[in-house]
Write an enzyme that holds these catalytic residues in place. Structure first.
Site, mmCIF file in Angstrom:
data_model
loop_
_atom_site.group_PDB
_atom_site.id
_atom_site.type_symbol
_atom_site.label_atom_id
_atom_site.label_comp_id
_atom_site.label_asym_id
_atom_site.label_seq_id
_atom_site.Cartn_x
_atom_site.Cartn_y
_atom_site.Cartn_z
ATOM 1 C CE LYS A 74 -5.322 -8.215 -8.090
ATOM 2 N NZ LYS A 74 -6.567 -7.425 -8.217
ATOM 3 C CB SER A 149 -6.590 -5.251 -4.853
ATOM 4 O OG SER A 149 -7.223 -5.797 -6.002
ATOM 5 C CB SER A 173 -8.626 -3.875 -8.127
ATOM 6 O OG SER A 173 -8.936 -3.775 -6.768
HETATM 7 N N1 GLN Z 1 -11.249 -1.315 -3.358
HETATM 8 C C1 GLN Z 1 -12.323 -2.170 -3.747
HETATM 9 C C2 GLN Z 1 -12.538 -3.244 -2.710
HETATM 10 O O1 GLN Z 1 -11.800 -3.282 -1.792
HETATM 11 C C3 GLN Z 1 -12.077 -2.758 -5.089
HETATM 12 C C4 GLN Z 1 -11.245 -3.982 -5.064
HETATM 13 C C5 GLN Z 1 -11.123 -4.619 -6.415
HETATM 14 O O2 GLN Z 1 -11.467 -4.044 -7.443
HETATM 15 N N2 GLN Z 1 -10.672 -5.847 -6.417
HETATM 16 O O3 GLN Z 1 -13.434 -4.020 -2.791
#
Ligand code: GLN
Length: 481
Positions: A74, A149, A173
């Site tokens: 990532k 994400s 994410s």
């Molecule tokens: N969807 C969650 C957020 O927007 C989780 C994001 C993540 O785990 N980086 O904060």
């Protein structure tokens, strides 16, 4: 091929690392135009590394546990000398001078980094639509979101553009896109994997997690990256732990806690059906299902978003246009204007929204009402889970309450996107490990089962995951691209 098949053949000299990388690069050429899993493809570096590994074998040197395995990272984990953008315009040309600890650990085992994957800007999102570089598409249905994400990392594995990948999980994410792309993804116990070199979104919540097509590979990758790191002050003083040997143990007697609300209002009936069938299967293998209740769970979403945004607003203050990253070159009269100008240009809408909300929650007049309250609730939610674990060994739920939806469908409605994280955020608030395992399909779209365990009980998660994978008759499928 799985990573263990690749490593075995490479070590026996039946397959060269260069052949492995060339074949993955060819696959990338075939499908990447449709998927957009990567921000950067590291073709030259990957081939060079592959040559080095083949040379090592010729010289009879010992090869590591991931010898020749192509892995995607990532783009919020630092890779020395290679661009690391965090999906943002503000870091579009940032080249870190050092490696994240996880990257060093992979290289030590002779894995080959094939590229840096697409992500929501600063990991803020549930769909990978918030990337400055444009969205990633779901390999199972190109109209749908891959989840986020870490959507680039899961799409890459699912589409065969990498064999393994790493994501980061602040509120789901790793697990959300794992579920949407039908791959295995783990959010480890907080402090078990070093965050050194992970660009911070919300420090107290996030962990780097392994992603793979099957449970064995996920457990192997996790065994490589876990363990104490003196460079991360939140790293737990725990030795590197091995998760392969226990994988085949029986699941007889393991108690799976089922909380009815996880299958009730707001959850798609189709999703709930598929997940419940997989629980029945685990029951037939000797595990038992027990009803549990979870106190204060309804507060987990607001608690998560207040804490995450507060930490984000503080973390992202460092992007000032001076030390690194984008720098506004307009002639301006003073520092304040320069600072806001740079940030206005460098950050996308969702990141700016969160900085503003987080700053608000931390401001003198509201600190007690929001941030402090959220911290108190976090403790109560954690106690609720500890209590539930007195009567069960793991807790089951659907990873995501709904099936993958269309790209663009929810992007103008942030609140409806936040609601999708309802089942994933508790593991981040409590620090507990949680695994998402593919458990079936509905309308041709993947469904994931989430299992959560007490701190440092990743072993139980892998064992159940392995049993389910083996017995389910769901072959490890690849999307038809
Ligand atoms: N969807 C969650 C957020 O927007 C989780 C994001 C993540 O785990 N980086 O904060």
């Amino acid at each position: 091929m799985s990573s263990r098949e690749i490593t075995k053949l490479v070590k026996q000299g039946q397959l060269s690392a260069v052949e492995v990388i060339s074949s993955v690069l060819e696959r990338i050429t075939q499908v990447e135009g449709r998927i957009h899993a990567f921000i950067s493809i590291m073709k030259g570096e990957a081939l060079k590394r592959a040559q080095e590994i083949d040379k090592k074998l010729k010289e009879n040197k010992q090869l590591g546990r991931l010898a020749g395995v192509p892995i995607a990272i990532k783009d919020n984990m630092c890779t020395a000398g290679s661009r690391t953008t965090c999906g943002s315009h503000i870091l579009e040309n940032y080249i870190p001078p050092y490696n994240a600890t996880v990257v060093d650990r992979l290289l030590m085992e002779d894995a080959i980094i094939i590229g840096k994957t697409n992500m929501d800007e600063f990991a803020m999102g549930t769909t990978t639509e918030n990337s400055y570089f444009g969205p990633t598409r779901n390999p199972w249905d190109l109209k749908k979101v891959p989840g986020g994400s870490s959507g680039g990392s899961t799409a890459a594995v699912s589409a065969g553009e990498a064999v393994l990948s790493l994501g980061s999980d602040t509120g789901g994410s790793v697990r959300c896109p794992a579920s949407y792309c039908s791959v295995v993804g783990l959010k480890p116990t907080y402090g078990f994997v070093s965050r050194y070199g992970l660009i911070a979104y919300a420090d107290s919540l996030e962990q780097i997690g392994p992603i793979a097509k099957d449970v064995y590979d996920c457990a192997l990758l996790f065994s490589v990256i876990n363990g104490y790191d003196p460079k991360d002050s939140t790293s737990v003083r725990k030795d590197k732990t091995e998760y392969i040997s226990g994988l085949e143990e029986s699941v007889e007697g393991i108690r799976i806690g089922v909380f009815s609300e996880f299958f009730g209002k707001g959850v798609d009936v189709d999703v709930s059906d598929v997940v419940q069938k997989s629980l029945k299967r685990l029951e037939s293998l000797g595990a038992s299902l027990v009803d549990i209740s979870l106190l204060n769970l309804s507060y987990s979403l607001p608690t998560y978003y207040i804490i995450a945004m507060s930490e984000a607003s503080s973390n992202l203050a460092r992007y000032d246009g001076v030390r690194y990253g984008l720098c506004s070159d307009d002639e301006v009269e003073n520092w304040k204007v320069f600072y806001s100008d740079t940030r206005q240009k460098g950050f996308g809408a969702e990141v700016r929204r969160r900085i503003i909300l987080g700053t608000y929650a931390l401001s003198a007049g509201y600190f007690n009402e929001y941030y402090l309250k959220a911290l108190q609730l976090r403790t109560l939610i954690k106690r609720g889970f500890e209590k539930a674990f007195e009567s069960c060994d793991v807790i089951a739920s659907p990873t995501m309450p709904v099936l993958p939806f269309d790209i663009g469908e929810k992007i103008d409605d942030p609140l409806s996107l936040y609601l999708c994280d309802i089942h994933t955020v508790p593991a981040n608030l409590t620090g507990m490990p949680a695994l998402s395992i593919p458990c079936g399909f509905s309308d041709g779209l993947p469904v994931g089962l989430q299992l959560t365990a007490p701190l440092f009980r990743e072993d139980v998660l892998f064992k159940l995951g392995q049993a389910l994978e083996k017995s389910s008759g769901i072959p490890i499928l690849s999307p038809n691209l």
